[in-house]
Design a protein around this motif. Sequence first.
Motif, mmCIF file in Angstrom:
data_model
loop_
_atom_site.group_PDB
_atom_site.id
_atom_site.type_symbol
_atom_site.label_atom_id
_atom_site.label_comp_id
_atom_site.label_asym_id
_atom_site.label_seq_id
_atom_site.Cartn_x
_atom_site.Cartn_y
_atom_site.Cartn_z
ATOM 1 N N ASP A 112 0.819 -1.218 0.000
ATOM 2 C CA ASP A 112 0.000 0.000 0.000
ATOM 3 C C ASP A 112 0.855 1.272 0.000
ATOM 4 N N LYS A 113 1.935 1.277 0.773
ATOM 5 C CA LYS A 113 2.793 2.462 0.821
ATOM 6 C C LYS A 113 3.485 2.693 -0.519
ATOM 7 N N GLN A 114 3.949 1.610 -1.136
ATOM 8 C CA GLN A 114 4.585 1.741 -2.445
ATOM 9 C C GLN A 114 3.602 2.274 -3.483
ATOM 10 N N LYS A 135 3.271 12.252 1.977
ATOM 11 C CA LYS A 135 3.374 12.221 3.448
ATOM 12 C C LYS A 135 4.114 10.975 3.921
ATOM 13 N N ILE A 136 5.173 10.654 3.181
ATOM 14 C CA ILE A 136 6.044 9.520 3.514
ATOM 15 C C ILE A 136 7.478 10.037 3.472
ATOM 16 N N ASN A 137 8.288 9.692 4.478
ATOM 17 C CA ASN A 137 9.618 10.297 4.545
ATOM 18 C C ASN A 137 10.531 9.819 3.409
ATOM 19 N N ILE A 147 11.100 6.195 0.843
ATOM 20 C CA ILE A 147 11.057 6.140 -0.621
ATOM 21 C C ILE A 147 12.348 5.543 -1.161
ATOM 22 N N SER A 148 13.475 5.961 -0.594
ATOM 23 C CA SER A 148 14.770 5.417 -1.021
ATOM 24 C C SER A 148 14.863 3.927 -0.705
ATOM 25 N N TYR A 149 14.299 3.516 0.427
ATOM 26 C CA TYR A 149 14.314 2.101 0.807
ATOM 27 C C TYR A 149 13.532 1.253 -0.196
ATOM 28 N N TYR A 150 12.361 1.763 -0.596
ATOM 29 C CA TYR A 150 11.507 0.997 -1.502
ATOM 30 C C TYR A 150 12.026 1.015 -2.946
ATOM 31 N N PHE A 151 12.555 2.143 -3.393
ATOM 32 C CA PHE A 151 12.845 2.296 -4.822
ATOM 33 C C PHE A 151 14.307 2.578 -5.158
ATOM 34 N N GLY A 152 15.077 3.042 -4.194
ATOM 35 C CA GLY A 152 16.506 3.244 -4.439
ATOM 36 C C GLY A 152 16.839 4.569 -5.100
ATOM 37 N N SER A 153 16.144 4.894 -6.172
ATOM 38 C CA SER A 153 16.416 6.119 -6.914
ATOM 39 C C SER A 153 15.149 6.586 -7.617
ATOM 40 N N LYS A 154 15.179 7.812 -8.087
ATOM 41 C CA LYS A 154 14.022 8.358 -8.817
ATOM 42 C C LYS A 154 13.846 7.616 -10.136
#
Length: 208
Positions: free
Chosen positions: A7-9, A38-40, A44-51
């Motif tokens: 859900d967060k992803q 509203k997610i630190n 985001i970096s943990y889930y995806f690593g990079s833009k």
Amino acid sequence: METNFNDKQIKILEVAEVLFSEKGFDGTSIRDISKEAKINIAMISYYFGSKERLLEDLIIYRTSDLKLQLDHLILENLEPIEKVNKLIELYINRVNCNRGIYRILHFEFTSKKRNLNHEAFSELKKGNLKSLEAIIIEGQTKGVFKKDIVIPLITPTILGTFFHFQMNKPFFENLLNLNTEALYNNYIKTILTKHIQQTIKALLVYES
């Protein structure tokens, strides 16, 4: 290929889609996405690593379920031309309802500003093409469809007509008196879709 997002992803991906579509990939920062979702930033970096990886996952998220829908369509008890018509409806409705991601895709794949990993997306498109091929071959086996069909050009013919209409939206809104978004979308769903179906039928079916 990751398709089972939590859900967060999904929240991050959907926020990123809106921002990329409105501000462009380069004009959107991870901080922008973090603030809107509203997610630190660390999460985001943990889930995806990079833009860039986030963009790649967004493309997969928005396009991966189409193959499943096409697989179900193949198994339906319909004549081949009816399956083609439903396929066209599926494609047009999908693209029209997800204009943001297709605007992003068009820019990224034509500008070539980033070295994105297109392999997963290419595999999805190949899978979708195989589903279309199965429908066409069924029609040819039944003697309904012509033998000289260039199958890889069917999808560009479908989507090319839609994208031309969409890229010239103000012109067609004025020409066809489509002065509300509801009228515009209804025109796509009914008249434009039927026009594309008739065009593809002319390419596929023997003249009676």
